[in-house]
Design a protein around this motif. Structure first.
Motif, PDB file in Angstrom:
ATOM      1  N   HIS A   2      13.407  58.250 -54.923  1.00  0.00           N
ATOM      2  CA  HIS A   2      14.285  57.548 -55.855  1.00  0.00           C
ATOM      3  C   HIS A   2      13.564  56.275 -56.312  1.00  0.00           C
ATOM      4  O   HIS A   2      13.140  55.470 -55.472  1.00  0.00           O
ATOM      5  N   PRO A   3      13.393  56.071 -57.609  1.00  0.00           N
ATOM      6  CA  PRO A   3      12.700  54.865 -58.086  1.00  0.00           C
ATOM      7  C   PRO A   3      13.530  53.603 -57.863  1.00  0.00           C
ATOM      8  O   PRO A   3      14.760  53.631 -57.964  1.00  0.00           O
ATOM      9  N   LEU A   4      12.835  52.505 -57.558  1.00  0.00           N
ATOM     10  CA  LEU A   4      13.497  51.214 -57.342  1.00  0.00           C
ATOM     11  C   LEU A   4      12.967  50.146 -58.294  1.00  0.00           C
ATOM     12  O   LEU A   4      13.160  48.955 -58.049  1.00  0.00           O
ATOM     13  N   GLY A   5      12.315  50.568 -59.352  1.00  0.00           N
ATOM     14  CA  GLY A   5      11.873  49.601 -60.365  1.00  0.00           C
ATOM     15  C   GLY A   5      10.383  49.332 -60.319  1.00  0.00           C
ATOM     16  O   GLY A   5       9.696  49.553 -59.327  1.00  0.00           O
ATOM     17  N   GLU A   6       9.876  48.836 -61.445  1.00  0.00           N
ATOM     18  CA  GLU A   6       8.454  48.524 -61.568  1.00  0.00           C
ATOM     19  C   GLU A   6       8.103  47.281 -60.755  1.00  0.00           C
ATOM     20  O   GLU A   6       8.959  46.443 -60.459  1.00  0.00           O
ATOM     21  N   ILE A   7       6.832  47.190 -60.404  1.00  0.00           N
ATOM     22  CA  ILE A   7       6.334  46.020 -59.686  1.00  0.00           C
ATOM     23  C   ILE A   7       5.559  45.140 -60.662  1.00  0.00           C
ATOM     24  O   ILE A   7       4.608  45.593 -61.302  1.00  0.00           O
ATOM     25  N   THR A   8       6.011  43.902 -60.785  1.00  0.00           N
ATOM     26  CA  THR A   8       5.314  42.919 -61.607  1.00  0.00           C
ATOM     27  C   THR A   8       4.617  41.937 -60.680  1.00  0.00           C
ATOM     28  O   THR A   8       5.268  41.197 -59.941  1.00  0.00           O
ATOM     29  N   LEU A   9       3.285  41.963 -60.693  1.00  0.00           N
ATOM     30  CA  LEU A   9       2.501  41.078 -59.835  1.00  0.00           C
ATOM     31  C   LEU A   9       2.265  39.751 -60.535  1.00  0.00           C
ATOM     32  O   LEU A   9       1.940  39.713 -61.732  1.00  0.00           O
ATOM     33  N   VAL A  10       2.438  38.677 -59.780  1.00  0.00           N
ATOM     34  CA  VAL A  10       2.244  37.339 -60.330  1.00  0.00           C
ATOM     35  C   VAL A  10       1.404  36.535 -59.342  1.00  0.00           C
ATOM     36  O   VAL A  10       1.612  36.604 -58.130  1.00  0.00           O
ATOM     37  N   PRO A  11       0.417  35.786 -59.828  1.00  0.00           N
ATOM     38  CA  PRO A  11      -0.368  34.942 -58.916  1.00  0.00           C
ATOM     39  C   PRO A  11       0.404  33.679 -58.537  1.00  0.00           C
ATOM     40  O   PRO A  11       1.158  33.130 -59.342  1.00  0.00           O
ATOM     41  N   CYS A  12       0.223  33.241 -57.288  1.00  0.00           N
ATOM     42  CA  CYS A  12       0.833  31.995 -56.834  1.00  0.00           C
ATOM     43  C   CYS A  12      -0.199  31.226 -56.023  1.00  0.00           C
ATOM     44  O   CYS A  12      -1.099  31.815 -55.414  1.00  0.00           O
ATOM     45  N   SER A  13      -0.067  29.893 -56.018  1.00  0.00           N
ATOM     46  CA  SER A  13      -1.067  29.073 -55.358  1.00  0.00           C
ATOM     47  C   SER A  13      -0.492  27.707 -55.016  1.00  0.00           C
ATOM     48  O   SER A  13       0.551  27.306 -55.566  1.00  0.00           O
TER      49      SER A  13
END
Length: 282
Positions: A158-169
């Motif tokens: 069952h899909p749970l949505g796309e993954i949006t990767l974001v950089p953090c620092s």
């Protein structure tokens, strides 16, 4: 109440044993006599005794009430033990920054479903995917929540949505972002896709392999580092105080999904949890 009154020396004693008033005992006995259309107790203030009909009925009712008490006890035990346990594989960071903060809602809806968690990668490689598939097939696991590609006819998804990767620092300057070492899981298809997308920006950037997002975040808090995280993590009140760079966020594949062993009839607990996961992922 009748069986207690039949064994006591008076209605007063029966009332004391039952923790009610004597009048309540009298009313209940009268109601029973009217229902049965027979007199069960002699109406003599000096003597508290059963009529012949009462004497005939008393041992039968005592046996019936004992059986009823035993049945109720067994029902209570079944109710108390009616807890279904689901074992769920999920990445530690995803549990901490996404799922855990919402579990109270699920437990309030389904208090008899107990969730046990074991760790897995956010984006399992081929070897771990094969292991997770085997564990699902052999029922060592009930569910896997991951950005995985499991292609097995016995495994449902069952899909749970796309993954949006974001950089953090812990660095706040955008210019410093590309000069600071990045902690990236090169074995993750999602993070590898991100590296490819920003290859020109990262051309002179030191990239250090890190296969644990939680560890990468810990290091990023204490050192000049950059970590890649699922953007939904930043909505958690437990997410560390790091600078996010949403202008460099990128949606990657595969998407997040919940995997399970296909059956002709799934357990109510498994269906309830997967439906709830889909609901909170919208």
């Amino acid at each position: 109440m009748f069986d207690v009154a039949a064994r006591c020396a008076s209605f007063k004693q029966a009332a004391q044993q039952l923790g009610v008033t004597q009048a309540a005992v009298t009313r209940q006995i009268q109601a029973l006599e009217q229902q049965l259309e027979m007199t069960l107790f002699h109406r003599d203030n000096r003597v508290h005794s059963l009529t012949p009909a009462g004497l005939e009925l008393a041992p039968q009712l005592e046996s019936i009430f004992k059986q009823l008490d035993q049945t109720l006890d067994r029902a209570r035990q079944l109710s108390d033990n009616n807890t279904t346990t689901l074992t769920v594989a999920i990445a530690t960071a995803r549990l901490k920054f996404w799922l855990n903060q919402q579990l109270a809602d699920f437990q309030s809806l389904y208090p008899h479903i107990q969730l046990n968690f074991v760790g897995c990668s956010e984006s399992p490689d081929a070897a771990e995917t094969a292991e997770l598939t085997a564990n699902l097939t052999h029922d060592s696991l009930d569910l896997v929540i991951a950005a995985a590609q499991i292609r097995d006819q016995h495994i449902g998804r069952h899909p749970l949505g796309e993954i949006t990767l974001v950089p953090c620092s812990n660095e706040q300057d955008e210019q410093r972002l590309w000069q600071t070492p990045w902690l990236v899981n090169r074995d993750s298809p999602n993070q590898s896709a991100y590296l490819k997308h920003y290859a020109s920006n990262l051309r002179a950037t030191p990239v250090i392999h890190s296969n644990d997002t939680l560890m990468a975040l810990e290091l990023t808090q204490s050192q000049p580092r950059v970590a890649l995280v699922d953007q939904r993590y930043s909505q958690s009140p437990h997410f560390p105080s790091l600078t996010l760079f949403p202008q460099f966020a990128t949606t990657t594949k595969p998407e997040l999904a919940v995997f399970y062993h296909k059956r002709r009839q799934q357990s109510v607990a498994l269906v309830a949890f997967t439906k709830w996961l889909q609901l909170i992922s919208k």
